[in-house]
Design a protein around this motif. Structure first.
Motif, PDB file in Angstrom:
ATOM      1  N   LEU A 139       0.815  -1.231   0.000  1.00 52.29           N
ATOM      2  CA  LEU A 139       0.000   0.000   0.000  1.00 52.29           C
ATOM      3  C   LEU A 139       0.848   1.280   0.000  1.00 52.29           C
ATOM      4  O   LEU A 139       0.301   2.373   0.065  1.00 52.29           O
ATOM      5  CB  LEU A 139      -0.921   0.002   1.233  1.00 52.29           C
ATOM      6  N   HIS A 140       2.175   1.109  -0.022  1.00 50.63           N
ATOM      7  CA  HIS A 140       3.111   2.242  -0.023  1.00 50.63           C
ATOM      8  C   HIS A 140       2.886   3.181   1.161  1.00 50.63           C
ATOM      9  O   HIS A 140       2.907   4.407   1.015  1.00 50.63           O
ATOM     10  CB  HIS A 140       3.032   3.021  -1.360  1.00 50.63           C
TER      11      HIS A 140
ATOM     12  N   ALA B 251      -1.392   0.548  12.186  1.00 48.89           N
ATOM     13  CA  ALA B 251      -2.030  -0.742  12.508  1.00 48.89           C
ATOM     14  C   ALA B 251      -3.242  -0.954  11.605  1.00 48.89           C
ATOM     15  O   ALA B 251      -3.503  -2.085  11.156  1.00 48.89           O
ATOM     16  CB  ALA B 251      -2.441  -0.771  13.981  1.00 48.89           C
ATOM     17  N   ARG B 252      -3.997   0.108  11.307  1.00 55.66           N
ATOM     18  CA  ARG B 252      -5.131  -0.002  10.393  1.00 55.66           C
ATOM     19  C   ARG B 252      -4.663  -0.429   9.004  1.00 55.66           C
ATOM     20  O   ARG B 252      -5.308  -1.240   8.328  1.00 55.66           O
ATOM     21  CB  ARG B 252      -5.883   1.330  10.305  1.00 55.66           C
ATOM     22  N   ALA B 253      -3.507   0.090   8.581  1.00 52.75           N
ATOM     23  CA  ALA B 253      -2.942  -0.286   7.275  1.00 52.75           C
ATOM     24  C   ALA B 253      -2.561  -1.768   7.267  1.00 52.75           C
ATOM     25  O   ALA B 253      -2.766  -2.484   6.282  1.00 52.75           O
ATOM     26  CB  ALA B 253      -1.723   0.584   6.966  1.00 52.75           C
TER      27      ALA B 253
ATOM     28  N   GLU C  64       0.341   6.431  -4.805  1.00 53.54           N
ATOM     29  CA  GLU C  64      -0.560   7.581  -4.646  1.00 53.54           C
ATOM     30  C   GLU C  64      -1.297   7.936  -5.942  1.00 53.54           C
ATOM     31  O   GLU C  64      -2.451   8.336  -5.919  1.00 53.54           O
ATOM     32  CB  GLU C  64       0.262   8.790  -4.172  1.00 53.54           C
ATOM     33  N   SER C  65      -0.612   7.697  -7.087  1.00 48.76           N
ATOM     34  CA  SER C  65      -1.224   8.115  -8.359  1.00 48.76           C
ATOM     35  C   SER C  65      -1.737   6.951  -9.211  1.00 48.76           C
ATOM     36  O   SER C  65      -2.443   7.174 -10.198  1.00 48.76           O
ATOM     37  CB  SER C  65      -0.209   8.904  -9.183  1.00 48.76           C
ATOM     38  N   ALA C  66      -1.350   5.717  -8.869  1.00 44.92           N
ATOM     39  CA  ALA C  66      -1.791   4.570  -9.675  1.00 44.92           C
ATOM     40  C   ALA C  66      -1.762   3.284  -8.834  1.00 44.92           C
ATOM     41  O   ALA C  66      -1.006   3.182  -7.871  1.00 44.92           O
ATOM     42  CB  ALA C  66      -0.893   4.415 -10.892  1.00 44.92           C
TER      43      ALA C  66
ATOM     44  N   ASP D  14      -4.777   9.035   0.926  1.00 48.20           N
ATOM     45  CA  ASP D  14      -4.777   8.403   2.254  1.00 48.20           C
ATOM     46  C   ASP D  14      -5.181   6.934   2.171  1.00 48.20           C
ATOM     47  O   ASP D  14      -5.565   6.424   1.110  1.00 48.20           O
ATOM     48  CB  ASP D  14      -5.711   9.166   3.215  1.00 48.20           C
ATOM     49  N   LEU D  15      -5.081   6.247   3.324  1.00 46.12           N
ATOM     50  CA  LEU D  15      -5.337   4.796   3.405  1.00 46.12           C
ATOM     51  C   LEU D  15      -6.751   4.459   2.948  1.00 46.12           C
ATOM     52  O   LEU D  15      -6.942   3.564   2.118  1.00 46.12           O
ATOM     53  CB  LEU D  15      -5.114   4.320   4.853  1.00 46.12           C
ATOM     54  N   ASP D  16      -7.765   5.173   3.498  1.00 46.16           N
ATOM     55  CA  ASP D  16      -9.154   4.806   3.217  1.00 46.16           C
ATOM     56  C   ASP D  16      -9.479   4.886   1.729  1.00 46.16           C
ATOM     57  O   ASP D  16     -10.105   3.983   1.166  1.00 46.16           O
ATOM     58  CB  ASP D  16     -10.122   5.707   4.012  1.00 46.16           C
ATOM     59  N   SER D  17      -9.032   5.971   1.075  1.00 47.53           N
ATOM     60  CA  SER D  17      -9.344   6.130  -0.362  1.00 47.53           C
ATOM     61  C   SER D  17      -8.630   5.061  -1.190  1.00 47.53           C
ATOM     62  O   SER D  17      -9.167   4.553  -2.174  1.00 47.53           O
ATOM     63  CB  SER D  17      -8.969   7.529  -0.841  1.00 47.53           C
TER      64      SER D  17
END
Length: 520
Positions: free
Chosen positions: A376-377, A427-429, A452-454, A496-499
């Motif tokens: 997830l970078h 931790a959520r990640a 972030e972009s792809a 961000d993580l959620d998106s």
């Protein structure tokens, strides 16, 4: 004394009523004799022919039994290692029962299986050998634990003491006064007569019998029968009584040089008493702490601490930890894997077993090819200030990695929430990564690289989703394009993580297709 023989009796009954033969393999002649008697009593009202193969039977009886096994007229045969000889040919063997399985070698057990490929094998033991226990825990064999003791059964009180005449006399007299019988274990045939003379002087009121494996068959049979019928109230014996001997009236066992026995042996010997509703006692006598080894002390401590009913299984788990799991395909019944760690080995084995159960060919070249990789970078971990203890962190990482369905994963997440509170971003990640890993595994997505972009999706050569779902996605979404036969790129801005997770789930949900309605 928990009813393993009862399970064997019922399994044998089912097999025989379905027209199959049953072989019951016992490690000692005394146990074979006892089982033969039990089986004859229980099957007396049924048209079942039972034969016994052991050194207590004459040559004529043995020849007749072997002929009956070959012709199919014998339904159940109970015997010692004689059952494994080349002479024995079964007409229609359906079930093999191995009693006290820990007393046999791998080759002996596999020899029985080789008699017929589709034979069912039922092994009975209070203390499974490390190899058998490991195979059960890994799913290669089914296992069930009888954890409930018979009614009114009491735990055996176990004492480790320095040997003395006063202690021996006190223990024996207490048992005799309540009308019970005593086993005195002296495991050296050369000096057993000296011990007999000492006991006669120490206990003039006792009627003492001697039993050991070097006696003539008829003498041994007579002594055991006399002890069972209470003509003797003290039996001076070797470990020949170790496996399965059932005498409910004997409720005290005294073991000379208990430090020389293994853990399973101590548990088995202790299990010869306490087979009724009376309180039983086990005295483990040693020459003193300074004369025994550290390992012996560990064994004696373990047996004294685990005196609850049904503790044999937990003793075997200790044994598995101390001695290692042995080889699944080789002859070693204990020992460690040298090239790979135990956890990795168990995981590889589990993957192979699951593949075979599904009817698929296990991938031996790349055993972990099915594991999806998610990047997830962004940091995905349990931070030090969230889980301060290193051991707890490692344990939770291991539990998260070991989950193979969403329900198990949710259990671990609930546990983390309960113990440590609200999850920080990292931790959520980590949790999101594991959720995606399970989703991708079921779809056949090998890797997701979400920047972030792809976001790049890499599929396995044989994905598990409907290809039409992928074609539909590519036709309806302009932000997706294929970059080769197994690679798809999604152009999306996700800061961000959620998106980022939401974007990935949009694609994985579409690939999975509409859910089928649950059948009532």
């Amino acid at each position: 004394g928990f009813g393993k023989t009862e399970v064997a009796l019922r399994a044998a009954f089912v097999a025989v009523m379905n027209g199959r033969q049953v072989a019951v393999l016992c490690p000692t002649t005394l146990l074979a004799e006892q089982h033969a008697q039990t089986f004859r009593d229980r099957f007396a009202a049924w048209p079942v022919t039972i034969a016994e193969l052991s050194r207590f039977r004459s040559g004529k009886e043995t020849t007749a039994a072997i002929a009956g096994i070959k012709s199919g007229s014998v339904d159940i045969v109970i015997g010692t290692h004689k059952l494994l000889s080349e002479k024995i040919e079964f007409a229609r063997l359906g079930l093999v029962v191995i009693d006290e399985e820990h007393r046999f070698g791998v080759r002996q057990k596999e020899r029985l299986k080789s008699l017929r490929a589709e034979v069912d094998v039922l092994t009975l033991t209070a203390t499974p050998i490390p190899r058998t226990l490991a195979m059960s825990l890994e799913g290669i064999r089914d296992f069930s634990v009888i954890a409930t003791a018979p009614e009114k059964r009491l735990a055996i009180k176990t004492f480790v003491r320095r040997e003395s005449d006063e202690l021996i006399r006190e223990a024996v007299i207490r048992e005799l006064k309540r009308g019970g019988q005593v086993y005195f274990l002296h495991n050296e045939v050369e000096t057993i007569l000296n011990r007999f003379e000492r006991l006669e002087k120490l206990l003039p009121e006792a009627r003492i019998g001697i039993a050991h494996g070097q006696m003539a068959e008829r003498d041994l049979e007579r002594v055991m029968r006399d002890f069972y019928q209470q003509r003797y109230n003290v039996l001076l014996c070797t470990t020949i009584i170790e496996t399965g001997i059932d005498n409910p009236n004997a409720n005290t066992i005294i073991m000379h040089r208990a430090d020389k026995f293994g853990l399973a042996q101590l548990h088995q010997l202790r299990g010869r008493v306490g087979r009724s509703h009376h309180q039983a006692y086990a005295y483990l006598l040693t020459p003193g702490d300074e004369a025994i080894t550290k390992n012996a002390q560990k064994r004696l401590d373990a047996i004294q601490n685990l005196e609850d009913l049904g503790s044999g299984f937990y003793l075997s788990m200790h044994d598995l930890e101390i001695r290692g799991a042995g080889e699944v395909l080789g002859d070693e019944q204990s020992g460690e894997m040298q090239q790979v760690g135990f956890d990795l080995y168990s995981q590889m084995l589990k993957t192979a077993v699951e593949s075979l159960k599904k009817g698929e060919e296990p991938n031996f070249e790349h055993p972990f090819a099915s594991m999806s990789e998610i990047n997830l970078h962004m940091p995905a971990l349990l931070p030090d200030d969230f889980v301060p203890d290193v051991g707890s962190r490692l344990s939770l990482y291991k539990r998260l990695a070991a989950t193979d369905d969403i329900v198990a994963l949710e259990h671990v997440i609930d546990d983390i929430n309960d113990r440590f509170g609200k999850l920080p971003e990292a931790a959520r990640a980590l949790i999101a990564t594991h959720r995606l890993r399970l989703v991708c595994r079921d779809l056949g997505i090998k890797r997701i690289d979400a920047a972030e972009s792809a976001i790049v999706f890499i599929f396995s050569p044989q994905p598990k989703f409907d290809p039409m779902n992928l074609i539909g996605l590519l036709q309806t979404r302009r932000d997706l394009r294929m970059m080769g036969p197994e690679k798809m790129r999604m152009t999306v801005s996700s800061a961000d993580l959620d998106s980022r997770v939401r974007a990935i789930r949009t694609i994985t949900n579409a690939l999975a297709g509409p859910r089928k309605p649950q059948q009532d």
